[in-house]
Design an enzyme around this catalytic site. Structure first.
Site, PDB file in Angstrom:
ATOM      1  N   CYS A 112      13.594  10.402   7.111  1.00  0.00           N
ATOM      2  CA  CYS A 112      13.601   9.867   8.478  1.00  0.00           C
ATOM      3  C   CYS A 112      14.985   9.991   9.094  1.00  0.00           C
ATOM      4  O   CYS A 112      15.115  10.152  10.298  1.00  0.00           O
ATOM      5  CB  CYS A 112      13.138   8.416   8.470  1.00  0.00           C
TER       6      CYS A 112
ATOM      7  N   GLU B  66      10.379   0.677  10.227  1.00  0.00           N
ATOM      8  CA  GLU B  66      11.384   1.716  10.015  1.00  0.00           C
ATOM      9  C   GLU B  66      10.687   3.038  10.298  1.00  0.00           C
ATOM     10  O   GLU B  66       9.812   3.455   9.544  1.00  0.00           O
ATOM     11  CB  GLU B  66      11.918   1.616   8.586  1.00  0.00           C
TER      12      GLU B  66
ATOM     13  N   LYS C 268       0.843  -1.193   0.000  1.00  0.00           N
ATOM     14  CA  LYS C 268       0.000   0.000   0.000  1.00  0.00           C
ATOM     15  C   LYS C 268       0.883   1.249   0.000  1.00  0.00           C
ATOM     16  O   LYS C 268       1.604   1.508   0.961  1.00  0.00           O
ATOM     17  CB  LYS C 268      -0.907   0.056   1.231  1.00  0.00           C
TER      18      LYS C 268
HETATM   19  P1  NAI Z   1       1.934   7.676   8.793  1.00  0.00           P
HETATM   20  O1  NAI Z   1       2.779   6.796   9.641  1.00  0.00           O
HETATM   21  O2  NAI Z   1       0.527   7.916   9.198  1.00  0.00           O
HETATM   22  O3  NAI Z   1       1.887   7.105   7.287  1.00  0.00           O
HETATM   23  C1  NAI Z   1       2.757   6.152   6.742  1.00  0.00           C
HETATM   24  C2  NAI Z   1       1.968   5.051   6.038  1.00  0.00           C
HETATM   25  O4  NAI Z   1       1.217   4.324   6.998  1.00  0.00           O
HETATM   26  C3  NAI Z   1       0.944   5.555   5.016  1.00  0.00           C
HETATM   27  O5  NAI Z   1       0.921   4.659   3.931  1.00  0.00           O
HETATM   28  C4  NAI Z   1      -0.367   5.487   5.795  1.00  0.00           C
HETATM   29  O6  NAI Z   1      -1.496   5.344   4.987  1.00  0.00           O
HETATM   30  C5  NAI Z   1      -0.155   4.257   6.635  1.00  0.00           C
HETATM   31  N1  NAI Z   1      -0.954   4.176   7.866  1.00  0.00           N
HETATM   32  C6  NAI Z   1      -1.472   5.194   8.603  1.00  0.00           C
HETATM   33  N2  NAI Z   1      -2.132   4.706   9.679  1.00  0.00           N
HETATM   34  C7  NAI Z   1      -2.029   3.357   9.631  1.00  0.00           C
HETATM   35  C8  NAI Z   1      -2.485   2.293  10.462  1.00  0.00           C
HETATM   36  N3  NAI Z   1      -3.174   2.517  11.580  1.00  0.00           N
HETATM   37  N4  NAI Z   1      -2.191   1.018  10.118  1.00  0.00           N
HETATM   38  C9  NAI Z   1      -1.471   0.761   9.004  1.00  0.00           C
HETATM   39  N5  NAI Z   1      -1.022   1.724   8.178  1.00  0.00           N
HETATM   40  C10 NAI Z   1      -1.281   3.016   8.480  1.00  0.00           C
HETATM   41  O7  NAI Z   1       2.696   9.052   8.642  1.00  0.00           O
HETATM   42  P2  NAI Z   1       2.087  10.488   8.227  1.00  0.00           P
HETATM   43  O8  NAI Z   1       0.849  10.762   9.002  1.00  0.00           O
HETATM   44  O9  NAI Z   1       2.032  10.565   6.778  1.00  0.00           O
HETATM   45  O10 NAI Z   1       3.232  11.462   8.768  1.00  0.00           O
HETATM   46  C11 NAI Z   1       3.256  11.826  10.139  1.00  0.00           C
HETATM   47  C12 NAI Z   1       4.684  11.964  10.608  1.00  0.00           C
HETATM   48  O11 NAI Z   1       5.322  10.704  10.571  1.00  0.00           O
HETATM   49  C13 NAI Z   1       5.562  12.859   9.765  1.00  0.00           C
HETATM   50  O12 NAI Z   1       5.403  14.189  10.111  1.00  0.00           O
HETATM   51  C14 NAI Z   1       6.929  12.328  10.102  1.00  0.00           C
HETATM   52  O13 NAI Z   1       7.386  12.899  11.300  1.00  0.00           O
HETATM   53  C15 NAI Z   1       6.701  10.849  10.298  1.00  0.00           C
HETATM   54  N6  NAI Z   1       7.018  10.052   9.083  1.00  0.00           N
HETATM   55  C16 NAI Z   1       8.168   9.325   9.073  1.00  0.00           C
HETATM   56  C17 NAI Z   1       8.529   8.632   7.944  1.00  0.00           C
HETATM   57  C18 NAI Z   1       9.779   7.849   7.874  1.00  0.00           C
HETATM   58  O14 NAI Z   1      10.327   7.688   6.797  1.00  0.00           O
HETATM   59  N7  NAI Z   1      10.241   7.288   8.961  1.00  0.00           N
HETATM   60  C19 NAI Z   1       7.725   8.676   6.725  1.00  0.00           C
HETATM   61  C20 NAI Z   1       6.489   9.406   6.852  1.00  0.00           C
HETATM   62  C21 NAI Z   1       6.190  10.078   8.000  1.00  0.00           C
END
Ligand code: NAI
Ligand code: MG
Length: 479
Positions: free
Chosen positions: A289, A255, A181
């Site tokens: 990240c 990650e 996804k």
């Molecule tokens: P997120 O963790 O909500 O999104 C990442 C992925 O997880 C997306 O594909 C989303 O649809 C999915 N997702 C969301 N809720 C889920 C659930 N309950 N179960 C399974 N999958 C789920 O991150 P978001 O809201 O886009 O960003 C929030 C913060 O997270 C950012 O401001 C940043 O600080 C951090 N982040 C860190 C990343 C990294 O590379 N470590 C990447 C993206 C965000």
């Protein structure tokens, strides 16, 4: 004398975006029921209408992945699996321009980066793992290692195609099939990747792509037919996933976030370090990240360093992601922009000093000027929380040990940078820093052969390299 840059826009002609997309399940595009828009964050233009995956779609994708595993993929030798991966890698190279333009449109990142970093590295991950497919018995995992089966993969929006490659390439090389996804704001390159799978003749159902939001992700995580979850995203969602799979037989790698320190000693080569710090925090708008979001600098050189850093920041070109001269593109979403603004206001309120170069930001779209905060202390929110934007927090230290202590004073532990001309000092510091990846006199360098991952709240497991293969195998014995 200053030279003015003429606009140098990359053409959109290589890209065809359909008005509406379904899910890619069992080798076919299947229409979704509900839809949501994906936009270009630089202009707020709606690019396409994307299907919001529900229970029926996730069920169908898991079923297709299981069928493909049993009927085709598990019957192939590693050498045959490797051939498909080589094909995918070559097609990504052939269609590199198309992928780069589409990535910049959907994500907002500068074309210079999608063209020179994201797409070549994505192809490199497929090449690298293609090489492992027929050599797994030499990977130090023992002779009894087997694929998990059907793997659920949930990826973020900061490196959409590259994170797909990090996930799909090792999963296929080790003999798993996939339900992936992409993130809700950046689904388009994953949907184009579905075409690449077809072009490569990959058996139907080996890779399935279900689009949607967090609710779709949760359906994948909780599906009983999924044997392993691989997630990249926020620490918050990582914790929810860890709770959901606890007590099940599902294996999981996470990650998550970071708050990396870039530790600059007084004997560092100043101009090189300034370049490294700029790359560390402003690469990909700071949506990284492992971004070097805390500059921890020895007090004796701090004033001179900050002046040079500001001078360098005045040269950062912010604007149209498709312009080949652009250094800093658009913030990926309105929600992310709000988060960056909120944390920056907390920086002001807690007494840090904000500085940004003069730059005119476009009227439409989501933008944030490159920013540094000086006078930051360890208790400030901008020193502790992941901002995930082009904002650098500067702290100072007097003794090397104090620098290390400040660098390690974080719940995260994904990456760190050390800047010193003295080799023994860089090695001493690298041993003391609690981070999964440590760069010395460079930053943000990625390679498929090198394992990547964190300690503490930055996650579980490693991706890439020989270590990354073990995440996709069960019965690993390290013989
Ligand atoms: P997120 O963790 O909500 O999104 C990442 C992925 O997880 C997306 O594909 C989303 O649809 C999915 N997702 C969301 N809720 C889920 C659930 N309950 N179960 C399974 N999958 C789920 O991150 P978001 O809201 O886009 O960003 C929030 C913060 O997270 C950012 O401001 C940043 O600080 C951090 N982040 C860190 C990343 C990294 O590379 N470590 C990447 C993206 C965000
Ligand atoms: Mg988008």
């Amino acid at each position: 004398m200053t030279f003015e840059y003429a606009p140098a826009p990359e053409s959109r002609a290589s890209v065809t975006i359909k008005p509406k997309y379904g899910h890619y399940i069992g080798g076919k595009f299947v229409a979704g029921e509900k839809h949501f828009p994906t936009i270009n964050p630089a202009t707020e233009e709606v690019l396409s209408s994307i299907s919001l995956g529900g229970k029926k779609d996730v069920d169908a994708a898991v079923k297709a992945a299981k069928k493909a595993l049993d009927l085709h993929w598990s019957k192939l030798s590693g050498r045959e699996r490797g051939k498909y991966l080589f094909r995918i890698a070559r097609i990504l190279q052939e269609r590199a321009r198309e992928f780069a333009v589409l990535e910049s449109l959907d994500n907002g990142k500068p074309i210079r980066e999608s063209r020179d970093v994201d797409v070549p590295l994505a192809a490199a991950h497929f090449f690298y793992h293609a090489g492992w497919a027929d050599k797994l018995e030499f990977a130090g995992v023992g002779t009894k290692a087997k694929p998990h089966g059907v793997v659920g993969q949930i990826i973020p929006w900061n490196f959409p195609l590259l994170m797909l490659a990090w996930k799909v390439a090792p999963a296929l090389a080790t003999g798993n099939t996939v339900v992936l996804k992409p993130a809700e704001t950046t689904p388009l390159t994953a949907l184009l990747f579905a075409e690449v799978c077809e072009q490569a003749g990959l058996p139907a159902g080996v890779v399935n792509i279900v689009t949607g939001d967090g609710s779709t992700g949760a359906l994948i995580v909780n599906h009983p037919g999924i044997n392993k979850i691989a997630f990249t995203g926020s620490t918050e969602v990582g914790k929810i996933i860890a709770e959901s799979v606890a007590g099940t037989s599902k294996s999981v790698t996470l990650e998550l976030g970071g708050k990396a320190a870039n530790l600059v000693f007084e004997d560092a080569a100043i101009d090189e370090s300034v370049e490294g710090i700029v790359n560390g925090i402003f690469f990909n708008q700071g949506h990284v990240c492992c971004a070097g979001s805390r500059l921890i600098i020895q007090e004796s050189i701090s004033d001179e360093f900050i002046k040079k850093l500001q001078k360098r920041m005045e040269k950062i070109r912010v604007g149209d992601p498709l312009d080949k001269n652009t250094d800093l593109g658009a913030i990926n979403s309105r929600a992310q922009l709000e988060k960056i603004k909120e944390l920056s206001l907390a920086g002001d309120a807690e007494g840090a000093e904000r500085w940004s170069p003069q730059c005119s930001l476009p009227n439409k779209g989501f933008w944030f000027a490159p920013t540094i905060f000086t006078g930051v202390t360890q208790s400030h929110r901008i020193a502790r929380e992941e901002i995930f934007g082009p904002v650098l927090s500067v702290l100072t230290f007097r003794t090397p040990q104090e620098g290390i202590d400040k660098a390690n004073n974080t719940p995260f532990g994904l990456s760190a940078g050390v800047w010193s001309e003295k080799g023994s000092k860089t090695l001493w510091a690298a041993q003391k820093l609690k981070a999964g990846v440590i760069w010395t006199n460079t930053f943000n360098k990625f390679d498929p052969t090198s394992p990547f991952g964190g300690y503490k709240e930055s996650g579980w497991g490693r991706e890439g390299g020989r270590h990354g293969l073990t995440a996709y195998l069960k019965g690993v014995t390290h013989e």
